[in-house]
Design a protein around this motif. Structure first.
Motif, mmCIF file in Angstrom:
data_model
loop_
_atom_site.group_PDB
_atom_site.id
_atom_site.type_symbol
_atom_site.label_atom_id
_atom_site.label_comp_id
_atom_site.label_asym_id
_atom_site.label_seq_id
_atom_site.Cartn_x
_atom_site.Cartn_y
_atom_site.Cartn_z
ATOM 1 N N GLN A 18 6.276 3.407 -1.186
ATOM 2 C CA GLN A 18 5.036 2.696 -1.495
ATOM 3 C C GLN A 18 5.105 2.145 -2.904
ATOM 4 O OE1 GLN A 18 2.163 5.903 -1.148
ATOM 5 N NE2 GLN A 18 1.944 5.963 -3.358
ATOM 6 N N LEU A 19 4.189 1.241 -3.199
ATOM 7 C CA LEU A 19 4.050 0.670 -4.536
ATOM 8 C C LEU A 19 2.598 0.809 -4.963
ATOM 9 C CD1 LEU A 19 6.066 -2.638 -4.046
ATOM 10 C CD2 LEU A 19 6.779 -0.644 -5.373
ATOM 11 N N ASP A 20 2.386 0.981 -6.234
ATOM 12 C CA ASP A 20 1.033 1.065 -6.765
ATOM 13 C C ASP A 20 0.616 -0.283 -7.318
ATOM 14 O OD1 ASP A 20 0.812 3.823 -6.228
ATOM 15 O OD2 ASP A 20 1.865 4.295 -8.104
ATOM 16 N N PRO A 21 -0.669 -0.617 -7.215
ATOM 17 C CA PRO A 21 -1.141 -1.876 -7.804
ATOM 18 C C PRO A 21 -1.004 -1.854 -9.324
ATOM 19 C CG PRO A 21 -2.971 -0.627 -6.888
ATOM 20 C CD PRO A 21 -1.722 0.129 -6.571
ATOM 21 N N ASN A 22 -1.090 -3.026 -9.919
ATOM 22 C CA ASN A 22 -1.027 -3.130 -11.374
ATOM 23 C C ASN A 22 -2.152 -2.320 -12.008
ATOM 24 O OD1 ASN A 22 1.153 -5.036 -11.719
ATOM 25 N ND2 ASN A 22 -0.200 -6.598 -10.892
ATOM 26 N N ALA B 187 0.494 -8.424 -4.353
ATOM 27 C CA ALA B 187 0.839 -8.618 -2.938
ATOM 28 C C ALA B 187 1.874 -7.552 -2.569
ATOM 29 C CB ALA B 187 1.360 -10.024 -2.691
ATOM 30 N N LEU B 188 1.416 -6.305 -2.547
ATOM 31 C CA LEU B 188 2.309 -5.157 -2.419
ATOM 32 C C LEU B 188 3.042 -5.125 -1.083
ATOM 33 C CD1 LEU B 188 0.088 -2.440 -4.125
ATOM 34 C CD2 LEU B 188 1.769 -3.983 -5.149
ATOM 35 N N GLN B 189 2.382 -5.502 -0.004
ATOM 36 C CA GLN B 189 3.056 -5.477 1.296
ATOM 37 C C GLN B 189 4.206 -6.482 1.326
ATOM 38 O OE1 GLN B 189 2.397 -3.081 3.701
ATOM 39 N NE2 GLN B 189 4.410 -3.841 4.315
ATOM 40 N N TYR B 190 4.008 -7.638 0.713
ATOM 41 C CA TYR B 190 5.086 -8.627 0.638
ATOM 42 C C TYR B 190 6.279 -8.056 -0.130
ATOM 43 C CZ TYR B 190 7.662 -12.884 -0.432
ATOM 44 O OH TYR B 190 8.659 -13.833 -0.556
ATOM 45 N N LEU B 191 6.006 -7.382 -1.229
ATOM 46 C CA LEU B 191 7.087 -6.778 -2.005
ATOM 47 C C LEU B 191 7.866 -5.780 -1.157
ATOM 48 C CD1 LEU B 191 5.213 -6.315 -5.367
ATOM 49 C CD2 LEU B 191 7.154 -7.856 -4.936
ATOM 50 N N LEU B 192 7.171 -4.933 -0.435
ATOM 51 C CA LEU B 192 7.844 -3.952 0.414
ATOM 52 C C LEU B 192 8.608 -4.640 1.545
ATOM 53 C CD1 LEU B 192 5.060 -1.233 0.579
ATOM 54 C CD2 LEU B 192 7.253 -1.067 -0.627
#
Length: 134
Positions: free
Chosen positions: A70-74, A54-59
């Motif tokens: 940005q974050l990369d998926p697992n 849930a990358l958008q939540y993390l950001l």
């Protein structure tokens, strides 16, 4: 989010003992979106967000002063194994820290991430500020 299509509600990755739809998912995608009531709840929901990509939540829950672009998926070979909250300290009404150990396996190698994370509340909302690895 990664879940088996044929399975019923899965246990929440944060280790609460509740089903994901009854625990962290409402913070990630539902009616409680971005409204964790305290720093430890935000930390647990962020762990679940890492597990479920849930990358958008993390950001959105990362403080703007320290948030990455940005974050990369697992990676496909990464498997999150569990979370242990060791300590939660409230410095005052708007500042807290949470010490935790998150375990994962990648490419067959087990790893422990031991961190003391700092959280700040602004305009009634908790944000992850930064963390110190132990």
């Amino acid at each position: 989010m990664r879940t088996p299509a044929s399975a019923g509600p899965l246990a929440c990755p944060c280790g609460s003992g509740l089903a994901y739809p009854d625990c962290c998912e409402p913070w990630h995608h539902g009616p409680r979106h971005l409204q964790a009531p305290n720093a430890v709840a935000l930390m647990r929901s962020r762990y679940s967000a890492f597990v479920t990509d849930a990358l958008q939540y993390l950001l959105d829950t990362w403080h703007p002063d320290t948030r990455p672009a940005q974050l990369d998926p697992n990676p496909a070979d990464l498997k999150w194994l569990g979370l242990q909250v060791k300590q939660h300290i409230e410095q005052d009404a708007d500042h807290a820290s949470v010490e935790f150990v998150a375990r994962y396996r990648q490419a067959g190698r087990a790893t422990r991430l031991h961190e003391i994370s700092r959280f700040v509340r602004q305009d009634g909302r908790w944000f992850y500020l930064d963390g110190q690895h132990r």
